[in-house]
Design a protein around this motif. Sequence first.
Motif, PDB file in Angstrom:
ATOM      1  N   ASN A  84       0.820  -1.214   0.000  1.00  0.00           N
ATOM      2  CA  ASN A  84       0.000   0.000   0.000  1.00  0.00           C
ATOM      3  C   ASN A  84       0.854   1.265   0.000  1.00  0.00           C
ATOM      4  OD1 ASN A  84      -2.361  -1.540   0.039  1.00  0.00           O
ATOM      5  ND2 ASN A  84      -2.397  -1.590   2.266  1.00  0.00           N
ATOM      6  N   VAL A  85       1.944   1.226   0.717  1.00  0.00           N
ATOM      7  CA  VAL A  85       2.833   2.393   0.760  1.00  0.00           C
ATOM      8  C   VAL A  85       3.491   2.596  -0.598  1.00  0.00           C
ATOM      9  CG1 VAL A  85       4.987   3.283   1.755  1.00  0.00           C
ATOM     10  CG2 VAL A  85       3.246   2.319   3.241  1.00  0.00           C
ATOM     11  N   ALA A  86       3.881   1.512  -1.258  1.00  0.00           N
ATOM     12  CA  ALA A  86       4.527   1.619  -2.568  1.00  0.00           C
ATOM     13  C   ALA A  86       3.582   2.197  -3.617  1.00  0.00           C
ATOM     14  CB  ALA A  86       5.049   0.250  -3.007  1.00  0.00           C
ATOM     15  N   ARG A  87       2.302   1.888  -3.481  1.00  0.00           N
ATOM     16  CA  ARG A  87       1.311   2.405  -4.428  1.00  0.00           C
ATOM     17  C   ARG A  87       0.983   3.873  -4.168  1.00  0.00           C
ATOM     18  NH1 ARG A  87      -3.515  -1.014  -3.660  1.00  0.00           N
ATOM     19  NH2 ARG A  87      -4.483   0.787  -4.623  1.00  0.00           N
ATOM     20  N   ASP A  88       1.153   4.315  -2.965  1.00  0.00           N
ATOM     21  CA  ASP A  88       0.820   5.683  -2.576  1.00  0.00           C
ATOM     22  C   ASP A  88       1.954   6.625  -2.995  1.00  0.00           C
ATOM     23  OD1 ASP A  88      -0.202   7.952  -1.478  1.00  0.00           O
ATOM     24  OD2 ASP A  88      -0.120   7.263   0.598  1.00  0.00           O
ATOM     25  N   ASP A  89       1.646   7.610  -3.810  1.00  0.00           N
ATOM     26  CA  ASP A  89       2.676   8.534  -4.293  1.00  0.00           C
ATOM     27  C   ASP A  89       3.059   9.598  -3.274  1.00  0.00           C
ATOM     28  OD1 ASP A  89       2.866   7.262  -6.712  1.00  0.00           O
ATOM     29  OD2 ASP A  89       1.417   8.572  -7.714  1.00  0.00           O
ATOM     30  N   MET A  90       2.398   9.641  -2.128  1.00  0.00           N
ATOM     31  CA  MET A  90       2.690  10.676  -1.136  1.00  0.00           C
ATOM     32  C   MET A  90       4.000  10.412  -0.392  1.00  0.00           C
ATOM     33  SD  MET A  90      -0.966  11.673   0.512  1.00  0.00           S
ATOM     34  CE  MET A  90      -0.165  12.702   1.700  1.00  0.00           C
ATOM     35  N   ILE A  91       4.433   9.155  -0.335  1.00  0.00           N
ATOM     36  CA  ILE A  91       5.649   8.813   0.391  1.00  0.00           C
ATOM     37  C   ILE A  91       6.726   8.415  -0.610  1.00  0.00           C
ATOM     38  CG2 ILE A  91       6.690   7.304   2.107  1.00  0.00           C
ATOM     39  CD1 ILE A  91       3.919   7.006   3.345  1.00  0.00           C
ATOM     40  N   ASP A  92       7.775   9.212  -0.678  1.00  0.00           N
ATOM     41  CA  ASP A  92       8.867   8.954  -1.611  1.00  0.00           C
ATOM     42  C   ASP A  92       9.826   7.924  -1.025  1.00  0.00           C
ATOM     43  OD1 ASP A  92       7.701  11.101  -2.833  1.00  0.00           O
ATOM     44  OD2 ASP A  92       9.280  12.518  -2.328  1.00  0.00           O
ATOM     45  N   HIS A  93      10.135   6.897  -1.758  1.00  0.00           N
ATOM     46  CA  HIS A  93      11.161   5.923  -1.415  1.00  0.00           C
ATOM     47  C   HIS A  93      11.068   5.481   0.049  1.00  0.00           C
ATOM     48  CE1 HIS A  93      12.426   7.858  -5.050  1.00  0.00           C
ATOM     49  NE2 HIS A  93      12.647   8.981  -4.401  1.00  0.00           N
ATOM     50  N   PRO A  94      10.019   4.776   0.413  1.00  0.00           N
ATOM     51  CA  PRO A  94       9.785   4.459   1.829  1.00  0.00           C
ATOM     52  C   PRO A  94      10.891   3.640   2.483  1.00  0.00           C
ATOM     53  CG  PRO A  94       8.308   3.202   0.418  1.00  0.00           C
ATOM     54  CD  PRO A  94       8.999   4.196  -0.451  1.00  0.00           C
ATOM     55  N   ASP A  95      11.499   2.709   1.769  1.00  0.00           N
ATOM     56  CA  ASP A  95      12.539   1.887   2.380  1.00  0.00           C
ATOM     57  C   ASP A  95      13.758   2.732   2.772  1.00  0.00           C
ATOM     58  OD1 ASP A  95      12.955   2.422  -0.268  1.00  0.00           O
ATOM     59  OD2 ASP A  95      13.641   0.417  -0.808  1.00  0.00           O
ATOM     60  N   GLN A  96      14.164   3.629   1.900  1.00  0.00           N
ATOM     61  CA  GLN A  96      15.284   4.504   2.218  1.00  0.00           C
ATOM     62  C   GLN A  96      14.905   5.506   3.309  1.00  0.00           C
ATOM     63  OE1 GLN A  96      16.510   6.342  -1.396  1.00  0.00           O
ATOM     64  NE2 GLN A  96      17.313   4.451  -2.259  1.00  0.00           N
ATOM     65  N   ARG A  97      13.674   5.968   3.235  1.00  0.00           N
ATOM     66  CA  ARG A  97      13.224   6.948   4.231  1.00  0.00           C
ATOM     67  C   ARG A  97      13.217   6.354   5.627  1.00  0.00           C
ATOM     68  NH1 ARG A  97       9.854  11.199   2.306  1.00  0.00           N
ATOM     69  NH2 ARG A  97       9.771  11.855   4.470  1.00  0.00           N
ATOM     70  N   ILE A  98      12.814   5.077   5.735  1.00  0.00           N
ATOM     71  CA  ILE A  98      12.802   4.441   7.056  1.00  0.00           C
ATOM     72  C   ILE A  98      14.212   4.426   7.632  1.00  0.00           C
ATOM     73  CG2 ILE A  98      12.492   2.252   8.278  1.00  0.00           C
ATOM     74  CD1 ILE A  98      10.084   1.725   6.420  1.00  0.00           C
ATOM     75  N   CYS A  99      15.165   3.948   6.845  1.00  0.00           N
ATOM     76  CA  CYS A  99      16.553   3.862   7.336  1.00  0.00           C
ATOM     77  C   CYS A  99      17.102   5.234   7.705  1.00  0.00           C
ATOM     78  CB  CYS A  99      17.442   3.224   6.288  1.00  0.00           C
ATOM     79  SG  CYS A  99      17.062   1.501   5.981  1.00  0.00           S
ATOM     80  N   GLU A 100      16.967   6.180   6.820  1.00  0.00           N
ATOM     81  CA  GLU A 100      17.544   7.501   7.066  1.00  0.00           C
ATOM     82  C   GLU A 100      16.799   8.255   8.163  1.00  0.00           C
ATOM     83  OE1 GLU A 100      20.295   9.126   5.933  1.00  0.00           O
ATOM     84  OE2 GLU A 100      20.794   7.144   5.165  1.00  0.00           O
ATOM     85  N   ASP A 101      15.477   8.166   8.157  1.00  0.00           N
ATOM     86  CA  ASP A 101      14.704   8.901   9.156  1.00  0.00           C
ATOM     87  C   ASP A 101      14.906   8.347  10.561  1.00  0.00           C
ATOM     88  OD1 ASP A 101      13.818  10.596   7.222  1.00  0.00           O
ATOM     89  OD2 ASP A 101      11.784   9.784   7.097  1.00  0.00           O
ATOM     90  N   VAL A 102      15.046   7.030  10.673  1.00  0.00           N
ATOM     91  CA  VAL A 102      15.318   6.449  11.989  1.00  0.00           C
ATOM     92  C   VAL A 102      16.672   6.930  12.497  1.00  0.00           C
ATOM     93  CG1 VAL A 102      15.883   4.287  13.173  1.00  0.00           C
ATOM     94  CG2 VAL A 102      13.800   4.452  11.821  1.00  0.00           C
ATOM     95  N   ASN A 103      17.671   6.907  11.628  1.00  0.00           N
ATOM     96  CA  ASN A 103      19.001   7.390  12.008  1.00  0.00           C
ATOM     97  C   ASN A 103      18.944   8.867  12.400  1.00  0.00           C
ATOM     98  OD1 ASN A 103      21.798   7.650  12.336  1.00  0.00           O
ATOM     99  ND2 ASN A 103      22.071   8.147  10.177  1.00  0.00           N
ATOM    100  N   HIS A 104      18.305   9.651  11.571  1.00  0.00           N
ATOM    101  CA  HIS A 104      18.196  11.090  11.817  1.00  0.00           C
ATOM    102  C   HIS A 104      17.443  11.356  13.120  1.00  0.00           C
ATOM    103  CE1 HIS A 104      17.922  15.293  10.656  1.00  0.00           C
ATOM    104  NE2 HIS A 104      16.652  15.258  10.973  1.00  0.00           N
TER     105      HIS A 104
END
Length: 188
Positions: A84-104
Amino acid sequence: VLLGGESMLLVWFSYAQKAFTTSMSEKKEGDFWQAVGSYMKIVLIACPIFALTEFAEARFVFQWRKWLTRHCMQQYWSGRCFYNVARDDMIDHPDQRICEDVNHFTSRACSLLMKVAAKLVNVVSFVAVLWSISPSLVVFLVIYSLITTIVTTLIFGERLEKLELKSRITEAEFRCNMMRGREHSEEI
């Protein structure tokens, strides 16, 4: 405990600095060398305490990041969430965002928490020193700091938040484009 130790060292350092300056202005050589000795003691004690504080903070951030990454990935892969997240255009690159946002998030939140805690401990420590010098100075400084903090937050707070979000989105797009370039290097 470590923050309290750092704060006590800073207060001790301020008294050593006072003794050092006074001995120089009054040209007292014996007091000068005694102040230099105090500086050396402070440095010998402070270095391991500051290093241990940095180590403890880094270890905490690492453990928290590890736990939060696992938790977020479990949520992402549960059910059909990833689809569902992959189909939704509101969230860009969710897999990368999870890794980077958690670190940040973990590094910034821990840094902010440590800075606020350290500043509160320092304020309490140095208010006692300032109060012994001039109670009216303490009242003035508290009012001044409150007013400047409120004004600065009102002027820059929302602008900085929007700038940070734009920066995070741009970084995610850049990483994704670099990854796609590497995947399609033969065709390029």
